[in-house]
Write a protein that holds these residues in place. Structure first.
Motif, PDB file in Angstrom:
ATOM      1  N   PHE A 176       0.832  -1.206   0.000  1.00 50.71           N
ATOM      2  CA  PHE A 176       0.000   0.000   0.000  1.00 50.71           C
ATOM      3  C   PHE A 176       0.865   1.253   0.000  1.00 50.71           C
ATOM      4  CE2 PHE A 176      -2.315   3.311   2.438  1.00 50.71           C
ATOM      5  CZ  PHE A 176      -3.264   3.604   1.465  1.00 50.71           C
ATOM      6  N   SER A 177       1.904   1.265   0.824  1.00 51.76           N
ATOM      7  CA  SER A 177       2.758   2.453   0.909  1.00 51.76           C
ATOM      8  C   SER A 177       3.489   2.727  -0.410  1.00 51.76           C
ATOM      9  CB  SER A 177       3.761   2.331   2.059  1.00 51.76           C
ATOM     10  OG  SER A 177       4.698   1.313   1.794  1.00 51.76           O
TER      11      SER A 177
ATOM     12  N   GLY B 151       2.015   2.203  -3.252  1.00 49.91           N
ATOM     13  CA  GLY B 151       0.979   2.487  -4.232  1.00 49.91           C
ATOM     14  C   GLY B 151       0.581   1.292  -5.077  1.00 49.91           C
TER      15      GLY B 151
ATOM     16  N   TYR C 255      -1.469  -1.953  -6.251  1.00 50.65           N
ATOM     17  CA  TYR C 255      -2.870  -2.387  -6.191  1.00 50.65           C
ATOM     18  C   TYR C 255      -2.898  -3.841  -5.731  1.00 50.65           C
ATOM     19  CZ  TYR C 255      -7.676  -3.277  -7.650  1.00 50.65           C
ATOM     20  OH  TYR C 255      -9.007  -3.600  -7.678  1.00 50.65           O
TER      21      TYR C 255
ATOM     22  N   TYR D 191      -6.659  -8.552  -1.208  1.00 49.99           N
ATOM     23  CA  TYR D 191      -7.479  -7.617  -0.422  1.00 49.99           C
ATOM     24  C   TYR D 191      -8.254  -8.397   0.637  1.00 49.99           C
ATOM     25  CZ  TYR D 191     -10.669  -3.563   0.136  1.00 49.99           C
ATOM     26  OH  TYR D 191     -11.395  -2.496   0.606  1.00 49.99           O
TER      27      TYR D 191
ATOM     28  N   ALA E 257      -6.185   3.727   6.337  1.00 54.79           N
ATOM     29  CA  ALA E 257      -5.979   4.447   5.075  1.00 54.79           C
ATOM     30  C   ALA E 257      -6.158   3.516   3.876  1.00 54.79           C
ATOM     31  CB  ALA E 257      -4.603   5.101   5.043  1.00 54.79           C
ATOM     32  N   PHE E 258      -5.626   2.303   3.985  1.00 54.02           N
ATOM     33  CA  PHE E 258      -5.742   1.344   2.888  1.00 54.02           C
ATOM     34  C   PHE E 258      -7.203   1.035   2.570  1.00 54.02           C
ATOM     35  CE2 PHE E 258      -6.331  -3.030   1.475  1.00 54.02           C
ATOM     36  CZ  PHE E 258      -5.614  -3.009   0.287  1.00 54.02           C
TER      37      PHE E 258
ATOM     38  N   ALA F  11     -10.008   2.608   3.605  1.00 55.09           N
ATOM     39  CA  ALA F  11     -10.783   3.807   3.268  1.00 55.09           C
ATOM     40  C   ALA F  11     -10.523   4.210   1.812  1.00 55.09           C
ATOM     41  CB  ALA F  11     -10.446   4.950   4.224  1.00 55.09           C
ATOM     42  N   THR F  12      -9.289   4.117   1.379  1.00 53.71           N
ATOM     43  CA  THR F  12      -8.941   4.424  -0.010  1.00 53.71           C
ATOM     44  C   THR F  12      -9.615   3.432  -0.956  1.00 53.71           C
ATOM     45  OG1 THR F  12      -6.826   5.371   0.661  1.00 53.71           O
ATOM     46  CG2 THR F  12      -7.023   4.673  -1.635  1.00 53.71           C
ATOM     47  N   GLY F  13      -9.646   2.168  -0.553  1.00 59.75           N
ATOM     48  CA  GLY F  13     -10.277   1.142  -1.380  1.00 59.75           C
ATOM     49  C   GLY F  13     -11.746   1.407  -1.646  1.00 59.75           C
TER      50      GLY F  13
ATOM     51  N   SER G 252     -13.123   4.179  -2.292  1.00 57.32           N
ATOM     52  CA  SER G 252     -13.309   5.168  -3.362  1.00 57.32           C
ATOM     53  C   SER G 252     -12.714   4.702  -4.688  1.00 57.32           C
ATOM     54  CB  SER G 252     -12.697   6.510  -2.946  1.00 57.32           C
ATOM     55  OG  SER G 252     -11.314   6.368  -2.729  1.00 57.32           O
ATOM     56  N   ASP G 253     -12.226   3.471  -4.735  1.00 56.69           N
ATOM     57  CA  ASP G 253     -11.644   2.898  -5.949  1.00 56.69           C
ATOM     58  C   ASP G 253     -12.747   2.179  -6.737  1.00 56.69           C
ATOM     59  OD1 ASP G 253     -10.318   1.351  -7.863  1.00 56.69           O
ATOM     60  OD2 ASP G 253      -8.618   0.952  -6.539  1.00 56.69           O
TER      61      ASP G 253
END
Length: 181
Positions: A14-15, A17, A19, A25, A46-47, A49-51, A53-54
């Protein structure tokens, strides 16, 4: 020890970037729910929460994220975030893990009756998506604990509540959990 290696792999990816596939996952969410500590959940926010919006992530992956994020919020005692994630799950496809999290939340608030509603829902109305124990074993054990609390608080019904607690413990022991892949 293996758990920490796997968590480090996911966090490093994740750090950088990278996928994570649907399978990875799921593995990350599952490992967290099975053996994660508060710090692991904090690092995973963060991982996941970001997922959410993907656009490439599926409803199933969103459900997994809701589980992780709800548990992290409960462990952090952040009620607003907790209800944000639990309600999103309940409005789509409720799962046993979220029902258990709601049960834990209400038990922590000393609302044993409401906790029992959610542990019962986990046990009888939903399916597990990450931790098979969330559908039978965990809610049965927690219902037993709730009945024991009620027995201590009600001398008149003490014997009845203890019988119920013992029955739930038997059910928990009998629970042959199927694996959630």
């Amino acid at each position: 020890f293996l758990f920490f290696i796997e968590i480090n792999i996911f966090q490093k990816a994740f750090s950088k970037g990278q996928y994570l596939s649907k399978k990875l996952y799921h593995m990350y969410a599952r490992e967290l729910m099975l053996a994660g500590q508060k710090e692991d959940f904090d690092e995973a926010v963060a991982f996941f929460a970001t997922g959410l919006s993907d656009d490439r992530r599926t409803l199933e992956e969103h459900q997994e994220a809701y589980c992780v994020l709800a548990k992290q919020a409960r462990l952090s005692r952040n009620a607003v975030e907790f209800f944000k994630w639990t309600t999103k799950n309940l409005c789509t496809q409720p799962c046993a893990e979220i029902c258990c999290e709601l049960g834990y939340f209400y038990l922590e608030q000393n609302d044993v009756q409401e906790a029992m509603v959610w542990f019962t829902n986990a046990r009888t109305e939903t399916q597990a998506i990450l931790d098979a124990r969330a559908a039978k074993k965990i809610p049965s054990v927690m219902l037993a604990e709730c009945f024991e609390i009620m027995a201590k608080e009600n001398e008149f019904l003490c014997d009845y509540y203890m019988e119920q607690a013992n029955e739930m413990r038997k059910l928990a022991e009998e629970g042959n959990e199927e694996s959630v892949n």
